[in-house]
Write a protein that holds these residues in place. Structure first.
Motif, PDB file in Angstrom:
ATOM      1  N   LEU A 101       0.917  -1.136   0.051  1.00  0.00           N
ATOM      2  CA  LEU A 101       0.044   0.091  -0.134  1.00  0.00           C
ATOM      3  C   LEU A 101       0.813   1.340  -0.168  1.00  0.00           C
ATOM      4  O   LEU A 101       1.816   1.195   0.643  1.00  0.00           O
ATOM      5  N   ASP A 102       0.464   2.286  -0.909  1.00  0.00           N
ATOM      6  CA  ASP A 102       1.205   3.535  -0.921  1.00  0.00           C
ATOM      7  C   ASP A 102      -0.029   4.593  -0.978  1.00  0.00           C
ATOM      8  O   ASP A 102      -0.993   4.451  -1.734  1.00  0.00           O
ATOM      9  N   GLY A 103       0.217   5.748  -0.300  1.00  0.00           N
ATOM     10  CA  GLY A 103      -0.667   6.597  -0.261  1.00  0.00           C
ATOM     11  C   GLY A 103      -0.799   7.434   1.020  1.00  0.00           C
ATOM     12  O   GLY A 103       0.096   7.264   1.826  1.00  0.00           O
ATOM     13  N   ALA A 104      -1.799   8.244   1.167  1.00  0.00           N
ATOM     14  CA  ALA A 104      -2.152   9.193   2.451  1.00  0.00           C
ATOM     15  C   ALA A 104      -3.578   9.447   2.292  1.00  0.00           C
ATOM     16  O   ALA A 104      -4.176   9.419   1.572  1.00  0.00           O
ATOM     17  N   LYS A 105      -3.981   9.379   3.911  1.00  0.00           N
ATOM     18  CA  LYS A 105      -5.138   9.511   4.137  1.00  0.00           C
ATOM     19  C   LYS A 105      -5.319  11.056   5.401  1.00  0.00           C
ATOM     20  O   LYS A 105      -4.219  11.236   5.953  1.00  0.00           O
ATOM     21  N   MET A 106      -6.271  11.765   5.286  1.00  0.00           N
ATOM     22  CA  MET A 106      -6.276  13.103   5.987  1.00  0.00           C
ATOM     23  C   MET A 106      -7.546  13.163   7.131  1.00  0.00           C
ATOM     24  O   MET A 106      -8.419  12.659   6.628  1.00  0.00           O
ATOM     25  N   TRP A 107      -7.451  13.857   7.927  1.00  0.00           N
ATOM     26  CA  TRP A 107      -8.293  13.998   9.136  1.00  0.00           C
ATOM     27  C   TRP A 107      -8.921  12.700   9.661  1.00  0.00           C
ATOM     28  O   TRP A 107     -10.211  12.599   9.601  1.00  0.00           O
ATOM     29  N   ILE A 108      -8.130  11.955  10.096  1.00  0.00           N
ATOM     30  CA  ILE A 108      -8.581  10.827  10.491  1.00  0.00           C
ATOM     31  C   ILE A 108      -8.425  10.541  11.975  1.00  0.00           C
ATOM     32  O   ILE A 108      -7.314  10.744  12.775  1.00  0.00           O
ATOM     33  N   THR A 109      -9.756  10.384  12.539  1.00  0.00           N
ATOM     34  CA  THR A 109      -9.926  10.553  13.997  1.00  0.00           C
ATOM     35  C   THR A 109      -9.143   9.208  14.658  1.00  0.00           C
ATOM     36  O   THR A 109      -9.155   8.185  14.211  1.00  0.00           O
ATOM     37  N   ASN A 110      -8.511   9.517  15.795  1.00  0.00           N
ATOM     38  CA  ASN A 110      -7.752   8.200  16.310  1.00  0.00           C
ATOM     39  C   ASN A 110      -6.774   7.743  15.698  1.00  0.00           C
ATOM     40  O   ASN A 110      -6.008   7.101  16.227  1.00  0.00           O
ATOM     41  N   GLY A 111      -6.198   8.464  14.639  1.00  0.00           N
ATOM     42  CA  GLY A 111      -5.023   7.911  13.839  1.00  0.00           C
ATOM     43  C   GLY A 111      -3.887   7.578  14.640  1.00  0.00           C
ATOM     44  O   GLY A 111      -3.201   6.716  14.370  1.00  0.00           O
ATOM     45  N   SER A 112      -3.424   8.833  15.292  1.00  0.00           N
ATOM     46  CA  SER A 112      -1.959   8.815  16.225  1.00  0.00           C
ATOM     47  C   SER A 112      -1.901   7.791  17.339  1.00  0.00           C
ATOM     48  O   SER A 112      -0.648   7.489  17.696  1.00  0.00           O
ATOM     49  N   ILE A 113      -3.084   7.255  17.670  1.00  0.00           N
ATOM     50  CA  ILE A 113      -3.229   6.385  18.938  1.00  0.00           C
ATOM     51  C   ILE A 113      -3.549   5.050  18.491  1.00  0.00           C
ATOM     52  O   ILE A 113      -4.051   4.198  19.507  1.00  0.00           O
ATOM     53  N   ALA A 114      -3.989   4.606  17.356  1.00  0.00           N
ATOM     54  CA  ALA A 114      -4.788   3.446  16.702  1.00  0.00           C
ATOM     55  C   ALA A 114      -3.479   2.375  16.743  1.00  0.00           C
ATOM     56  O   ALA A 114      -2.516   2.631  16.446  1.00  0.00           O
ATOM     57  N   ASP A 115      -4.176   1.419  17.035  1.00  0.00           N
ATOM     58  CA  ASP A 115      -3.416   0.078  17.109  1.00  0.00           C
ATOM     59  C   ASP A 115      -3.755  -0.748  15.726  1.00  0.00           C
ATOM     60  O   ASP A 115      -2.936  -1.523  15.232  1.00  0.00           O
ATOM     61  N   VAL A 116      -4.748  -0.342  14.991  1.00  0.00           N
ATOM     62  CA  VAL A 116      -5.437  -0.905  13.733  1.00  0.00           C
ATOM     63  C   VAL A 116      -5.961   0.274  12.867  1.00  0.00           C
ATOM     64  O   VAL A 116      -6.827   0.950  13.481  1.00  0.00           O
ATOM     65  N   ALA A 117      -5.835   0.283  11.579  1.00  0.00           N
ATOM     66  CA  ALA A 117      -6.262   1.099  10.885  1.00  0.00           C
ATOM     67  C   ALA A 117      -7.115   0.341   9.765  1.00  0.00           C
ATOM     68  O   ALA A 117      -6.619  -0.531   9.141  1.00  0.00           O
ATOM     69  N   VAL A 118      -8.385   0.739   9.392  1.00  0.00           N
ATOM     70  CA  VAL A 118      -9.121   0.224   8.354  1.00  0.00           C
ATOM     71  C   VAL A 118      -8.775   1.019   7.248  1.00  0.00           C
ATOM     72  O   VAL A 118      -9.217   2.280   7.172  1.00  0.00           O
ATOM     73  N   VAL A 119      -8.067   0.901   6.253  1.00  0.00           N
ATOM     74  CA  VAL A 119      -7.623   1.643   5.086  1.00  0.00           C
ATOM     75  C   VAL A 119      -8.381   1.350   3.710  1.00  0.00           C
ATOM     76  O   VAL A 119      -8.251  -0.186   3.377  1.00  0.00           O
TER      77      VAL A 119
END
Length: 389
Positions: free
Chosen positions: A161-179
């Motif tokens: 995976l390559d790319g970027a997402k923006m305005w993501i709540t919980n992002g910096s403290i998350a253990d898992v991301a649904v992308v």
């Protein structure tokens, strides 16, 4: 007064004892654990011990509370809505923590994930032991997620995976991301442990809204995932949009919490504050403001409850959720703005919650679909003609 001044229409009479108990227990927790601190968190732009707070919310059963199994409470949509209202009456950022966890990250895994995904993540997320985020919006693609640039390509048995997402709540403290990412097979969803090499989540600063909430960018730089990381069945926008509908339903209720808090603050202030020898509440213009705010709050509550009953019956549609989100967030923001005028100069002080709610709702107005997008959803339902392009 023969009724609670915040329930002039007697909406409480439409709720079951269980629904009231869930609402009241949520309120009691927030009054004790969050209310004494939330104005300071907002001012500093930082929530103290947010992981500890998540575990407490999990222990109360609020994370993924409307999902079945895997440690989730399995409560009704109305129960969840009432909890969202109380959470946002304290702060939109706290409600966002809960709804992104439950209605976006957990719902996506619950609805679209493999059994392995569910077993691995949902029990820990329901307990608040693991925190999730939801990566759909991109720096250049908000309302048009179909044009996302984040890309997932096959490399042997793996995905990269390559790319970027923006305005993501919980992002910096998350253990898992649904992308969500573009693939040769259409848009697909991936379960991404945030400790995977190439994944980072820089904190977004300088916000004037949702300051008691973690907001981040997600950066995916050659993130390599095993084949089983992808959601097995869903392709296209059906997957992410189903999650957004779920989250929007919570906003239909939650925004009313900010409105109720602001109305009650303005009502008490008008009764207690004296000008020209009598309380502000004694002036006709003040009573008109209060009456108009109360009327819009009642209408919003009735709409939310109606949609909640439909959701529990399995008859709700995405257009109906758009109708609720469009009306309730717009009217809630107007209630907060009007309440601010009753408080005068005190209305801009964090000694009162009104300006905080007002600023927060400026974000809620935009996320999970802007006013313009929901207007076009309703417009298409009315006319049969799409005006999105």
């Amino acid at each position: 007064m023969d009724r609670n001044p915040l329930d002039l229409a007697g909406i409480d009479d439409l709720l079951s004892d269980e629904e009231k108990a869930i609402r009241d227990s949520t309120r009691a927790f927030l009054d004790k654990r969050v209310e004494p601190h939330v104005a300071d968190w907002f001012e500093r732009g930082e929530v103290d011990d947010i992981r500890g707070l998540a575990r407490e919310l999990g222990a109360l059963g609020l994370l993924g509370m409307h999902l079945e199994g895997y440690g989730c409470a399995g409560l009704s949509s109305v129960d969840y809505g009432l909890a969202c209202l109380e959470l946002e009456a304290t702060d939109s950022g706290i409600r966002s923590l809960v709804s992104v966890q439950g209605s976006l990250a957990m719902f996506a895994i619950h609805r679209w994930g493999s059994e392995e995904h569910k077993q691995e993540w949902l029990p820990r997320m329901a307990a608040g032991e693991a925190i999730g985020c939801f990566g759909l919006t991109e720096p250049d693609h908000g309302s048009d997620p179909g044009s996302m640039r984040t890309r997932a390509r096959r490399d042997g048995d793996d995905w990269v995976l390559d790319g970027a997402k923006m305005w993501i709540t919980n992002g910096s403290i998350a253990d898992v991301a649904v992308v969500w990412a573009q693939t040769d097979e259409g848009i697909r969803g991936f379960v991404v442990p945030t400790d995977t090499p190439g994944f980072s989540a820089p904190l977004i600063k300088h916000k004037m809204s949702l300051r008691a909430s973690v907001t981040s960018e997600l950066v995916l730089d050659g993130v390599r995932l095993p084949a089983e990381a992808v959601f097995p069945e869903v392709r296209g926008l059906k997957g992410p949009l189903s999650c957004l509908t779920e989250a929007r339903y919570g906003i239909v209720w939650g925004s009313l919490g900010a409105a109720r808090s602001s109305l009650e603050t303005a009502r008490r202030y008008a009764v207690e504050r004296h000008q020209f020898g009598r309380p502000l509440a004694g002036f006709q213009l003040t009573q008109q403001k209060l009456a108009d705010m109360a009327l819009e709050l009642v209408k919003g509550q009735l709409l939310a409850l109606h949609l909640g009953r439909r959701k529990d019956a399995g008859t709700i549609t995405p257009t109906q959720v758009s109708l609720g989100k469009l009306n309730n967030i717009r009217e809630s923001l107007e209630i907060c703005r009007t309440a601010r005028t009753i408080l005068g100069a005190n209305g801009i002080s964090l000694e009162y919650p009104v300006i905080r709610h007002m600023n927060n709702l400026e974000s809620v107005l935009t996320y999970e679909g802007t006013v313009e997008m929901h207007t076009l959803v309703v417009g298409e339902a009315l006319t049969g003609v799409s005006a999105f392009r």
